[in-house]
Design an enzyme around this catalytic site. Structure first.
Site, PDB file in Angstrom:
ATOM      1  N   HIS A  52      15.832   4.733 -16.169  1.00 21.45           N
ATOM      2  CA  HIS A  52      16.243   5.338 -14.906  1.00 21.45           C
ATOM      3  C   HIS A  52      16.137   4.283 -13.804  1.00 21.45           C
ATOM      4  CE1 HIS A  52      16.087   8.058 -11.347  1.00 21.45           C
ATOM      5  NE2 HIS A  52      16.920   8.775 -12.073  1.00 21.45           N
ATOM      6  N   LYS A  55      14.595   6.241  -2.672  1.00 12.03           N
ATOM      7  CA  LYS A  55      13.252   6.601  -3.117  1.00 12.03           C
ATOM      8  C   LYS A  55      12.254   5.626  -2.512  1.00 12.03           C
ATOM      9  CE  LYS A  55      15.207   8.525  -7.321  1.00 12.03           C
ATOM     10  NZ  LYS A  55      16.581   8.522  -6.742  1.00 12.03           N
ATOM     11  N   HIS A 105      19.452   9.952  -1.753  1.00 11.87           N
ATOM     12  CA  HIS A 105      19.043   9.472  -3.070  1.00 11.87           C
ATOM     13  C   HIS A 105      17.983   8.387  -3.024  1.00 11.87           C
ATOM     14  CE1 HIS A 105      19.927   7.536  -7.138  1.00 11.87           C
ATOM     15  NE2 HIS A 105      19.705   8.795  -7.425  1.00 11.87           N
TER      16      HIS A 105
END
Length: 660
Positions: free
Chosen positions: A510, A283, A281
Site C-alpha cells: 500500500h 496521510k 487522501h
C-alpha cells in the site's frame, strides 16, 4: 422452500438510528453456510468484499459469523461491542447487531420461528445418515486430513520462499541490519510492522504507538479512512490528548459513527474541494509538544489492515519552537507545509498551551516552529486549475521544479526510474511521457541535463496477491480495474513486486514510492500518498501553461502529500532534536548550529548497497529501506498484472476464489 433450505432467520437492515429500514430488503438466513457481501445489499462500497461474511446457521437457531473480507466488522451484543478481523469467528444470538464496516451498513439478526416438524425431520435425517454412512464419514475424515496436510505443505513452501538463508552474505536479509540512530532518523524513513512475518523482517520497523507518544498537547491527524474504534484501541493516548483534530475523507456514514464514538476532546473536519467528487487522501500527523512539533508523513489509512498486514512507509522529524528573533525567518520546507495546510481549510481551534498561552491552531500557527533542519522537500497535490505562479506549486510540476534545482552525480545520466503504488488510473502514452519528463529533471555535476530515464512500474501479479498474507483479500486494497491495467502500451512497463531483502514479498504494497536509481545508488526518492494517475499528479494543458489536477476520475484521490529525499548538504541545525527525549536544550542546539555551518554532502543508497562508507569521508551515506529490490525484475510471459474486477478461480492460500 424445500426441507433442505430451512429458514433460520433474517438480517434486518437498520437506519443510523438503529430503527428497521423499511426501504431495504431483509436478508434471509438458511441452514448451512450463507455468504453475504456488497452485491447482496446492493452497495458499491469497495470496502465491502463480494464475500464479506459467512453466516453458518444451525437448525437450533445458532449462527456463527466468519469474517471473510479484509476489513473488520463489529458485533453489538447487549452492551458489549466487539470488533472482528479477517478470519475471526463469533457466535451471535437473536437481536445482536452487525456493522459490516464499523459504523456502516448495520443489520440486526432476528431468528425465525422454525417449523418444529421440519426441524425434527432434518435432525432425524442426520442421525439416520450417521448410522448408515460410516464408510462415507471415514472417507470425509481422510479427505479432510489430506486437505489439512496439503495446506500445511503449502504454508511451508510459502514460508521457505519468504525466508532467505540466515547466513546470506548477499543482503537477502538486509532489513535485519538496518538501524538508524535517533539523531539521524529524519534522514531516512521506516517501514511499518507487519503481522505474520519473521522477527528479522520487522527489524527497525515501527507501529503507530511508536509515533504518537509522549506529552502531546495538540494532534492534527490527516487521512482518508479513519476507523475510530481501532485507532483508540491501538493508540489509547489519543483519548487523553487535550485537543485532537481529525481531517478525513470519510463518507456520511463514517462521519456519523465517528461523531457518536469520538472522545469529547476530538474535532472532525472533511476538506471541501474546488472540483466535486474528490477525496482527501493525504496521510500525515502534526503533533504539538511543549518542546516543539513532530511532523509525520506516511502511507497508511488509520485502519487495522493498513497498519498490520501491508507494506507501508513512514517518515517523521521533530522541530523545536522558533526563537523570538527567528519568528519571521522561514525556509522552503515551511513554505511547502503552510501551502499544503492552507488548502485543508479546517475550522480553527482556540487552545491554551502550557507556557505558551492562548493560541489559534490554524495553518499560520505552524510557522512558530524552526524547520531549518529539514532535509526533505514536501511534494503535494490539490485539485484545481493551476497556472501562473501556482503552476509549479503542485503535482508533478512541483517535483519537476525541485529536481531542476538539484545537482546529481554523473552516474544518474539517463538512469532508470521506478513507479510503485497501489492504484492505477486511466493512462495514455502522452501523459506517461509528460510524467517521465518531470521525473527525469535535474542536472549532473557537469551542469548538463540528466536526460530521460526509462520507467518501470512495480506492480503485484495475480500470483503475488493469491499467495499473499491476506490471499485474494489483499486485492481489495489494490483497486485498479481491468480496463486500466490491461492497456497494451503498459506491457513494456510491468515489473515484479519482489521484496525478499525486507521480508515483504507476501505483504502486499500500500506504500507508494517513486525513485531514480543506478544499481543500489539513488538519485532521489519520493515517499508519498500519490498513486499513478492524472488525478494524483496533474496533467498539463493550454500549451503547458496550466496544470489540471482533477478529482472526478474513478478512484480519484486528489489531495496528496509526500516527502522527497535528495542528496544534499546535510544541515546541523537541531540535529537529533526530539520532542519526547530530554536531550540538549534548544539554547544549546542553537549554539551548536552556529558553530558548524559547512555541513557535508549526503549519498542515498538502498539497504543492499555494498559500499564502504569510510572510504568516502566527504559524503554521509544514508540508507533508505526501499522495500522492493532494485533493479526491478520485468514480468515474464506468464505473469499477469493484478486487476480487481477480474474473476480468479485458482484458490488462494485460504482456499478462496475471487471475487468472494
Amino acid at each position: 422452500m424445500s426441507k433442505s433450505q430451512v429458514n433460520i432467520g433474517f438480517l434486518i437492515p437498520l437506519t443510523n438510528n438503529l430503527k428497521e429500514d423499511d426501504s431495504a430488503s431483509k436478508l434471509p438466513i438458511s441452514e448451512g453456510a450463507n455468504v453475504f457481501g456488497r452485491n447482496d445489499i446492493c452497495i458499491s462500497d469497495k470496502r465491502l468484499s463480494r464475500k464479506h461474511i459467512t453466516l453458518n446457521a444451525s437448525i437450533d437457531g445458532s449462527v456463527d459469523v466468519v469474517v471473510e473480507g479484509s476489513n473488520p466488522i463489529v458485533i453489538n451484543s447487549g452492551d458489549q461491542r466487539r470488533k472482528l478481523y479477517s478470519r475471526d469467528k463469533i457466535r451471535i444470538a437473536d437481536g445482536d447487531i452487525l456493522e459490516l464496516i464499523p459504523g456502516h451498513y448495520t443489520f440486526k439478526y432476528v431468528r425465525s420461528t422454525v417449523d418444529k416438524h421440519i426441524a425434527s425431520s432434518q435432525a432425524h435425517k442426520r442421525v439416520s445418515y450417521k448410522g448408515k454412512g460410516v464408510d462415507e464419514a471415514k472417507k470425509l475424515v481422510v479427505k479432510r486430513q489430506r486437505q489439512v496436510s496439503e495446506d500445511e505443505a503449502l504454508a511451508r513452501i510459502l514460508q521457505m520462499n519468504e525466508l532467505p538463508p540466515a547466513n546470506s552474505n548477499e543482503g537477502l536479509e538486509a532489513i535485519r541490519h538496518f538501524s538508524v540512530p535517533k539523531e539521524k532518523f529524519h534522514l531516512s524513513f521506516r517501514l511499518l510492522q507487519v503481522q505474520g512475518l519473521p522477527p528479522w523482517a520487522n527489524s527497525s520497523s515501527i507501529s503507530i504507538g511508536d509515533v504518537i507518544q509522549g506529552d502531546v498537547l495538540v494532534a492534527v491527524l490527516s487521512n482518508y479512512m479513519v476507523d475510530i474504534d481501532w485507532l483508540l484501541s491501538a493508540c489509547p493516548v489519543l483519548s487523553k490528548i487535550p485537543h485532537v483534530l481529525v481531517i478525513h475523507g470519510e463518507g456520511d456514514g463514517g462521519v456519523d459513527h465517528m461523531k457518536r464514538k469520538k472522545p469529547p476532546n476530538w474535532s472532525l473536519h472533511k476538506p471541501s474541494l474546488p472540483i466535486s467528487f474528490g477525496t482527501h487522501h493525504s496521510k500525515a500527523m502534526f503533533l504539538v509538544y511543549p518542546r516543539g512539533v513532530r511532523i509525520v508523513i506516511h502511507t497508511a489509512n488509520l485502519i487495522y489492515v493498513d497498519w498490520n498486514n501491508k507494506s507501508q512507509g513512514l517518515w517523521m522529524q521533530d522541530f523545536p519552537w522558533k526563537d523570538q528573533k527567528d519568528v519571521k525567518k522561514g525556509c522552503s520546507f515551511e513554505t511547502d507545509l503552510i501551502d499544503y495546510l492552507s488548502v485543508l481549510k479546517w475550522h480553527e481551534l482556540s487552545v491554551n498551551l502550557p507556557s505558551i498561552g492562548n493560541v489559534t491552531i490554524n495553518p499560520s500557527f505552524f510557522k512558530k516552529f524552526d524547520y531549518r533542519s529539514a532535509v526533505v522537500r514536501l511534494i503535494a497535490s490539490v485539485p484545481g486549475y493551476h497556472m501562473g505562479p501556482n503552476l509549479k506549486k503542485w503535482g508533478h510540476m512541483k517535483l519537476r521544479t525541485v529536481l531542476q534545482e538539484c545537482i546529481f552525480d554523473k552516474e544518474f545520466k539517463n538512469s532508470p526510474l521506478v513507479y510503485q503504488f497501489s492504484s492505477l488510473g486511466s493512462l495514455d502514452e502522452k501523459w506517461m511521457s509528460e510524467l517521465a519528463l518531470s521525473m527525469s529533471s535535474g542536472l549532473s555535476d557537469d551542469k548538463m541535463p540528466l536526460g530521460l530515464g526509462k520507467p518501470l512500474i512495480v506492480w503485484p501479479t495475480v500470483e503475488d496477491v493469491r499467495c499473499s498474507l491476506e490471499g485474494y483479500a489483499a486485492g481489495s486494497a489494490i483497486p485498479s480495474p481491468q480496463k486500466n491495467v490491461e492497456k497494451e502500451f503498459l506491457k513494456k512497463y510491468w515489473a515484479r513486486w519482489k521484496a525478499s531483502h525486507t521480508g515483504r514479498c507476501r505483504a502486499m504494497p500500500h506504500i507508494k514510492t517513486f525513485t531514480r536509481y543506478n544499481g543500489q545508488n539513488l538519485a532521489w526518492f519520493l515517499l508519498t500518498s500519490a498513486n499513478l494517475s492524472k488525478a494524483a499528479w496533474g496533467a498539463l494543458q493550454k500549451n503547458n501553461s496550466q496544470l489540471m489536477i482533477r478529482s472526478y476520475e474513478v478512484f480519484s484521490q486528489p489531495i496528496q502529500l509526500g516527502v522527497l529525499f535528495l542528496p544534499s548538504v546535510s544541515k546541523d541545525h537541531y540535529c537529533g532534536f526530539s520532542c519526547t527525549d530530554n536531550g540538549d536544550t534548544i539554547k544549546d542546539l542553537h549554539k551548536s548550529s552556529e558553530t558548524n555551518t559547512q555541513g557535508h554532502r549526503t549519498k542515498l543508497v538502498t539497504l543492499r548497497w555494498q559500499g564502504n562508507q569510510s572510504s568516502n569521508s566527504s559524503s554521509e551515506v544514508i540508507q533508505l529501506p526501499v522495500p522492493y529490490e532494485l533493479p526491478p525484475q520485468p514480468y515474464s510471459p506468464e505473469d499477469v498484472p493484478w486487476s480487481w474486477d477480474r474473476r480468479y478461480y485458482k484458490k488462494d492460500v485460504y482456499g478462496q476464489v475471487w471475487p468472494r
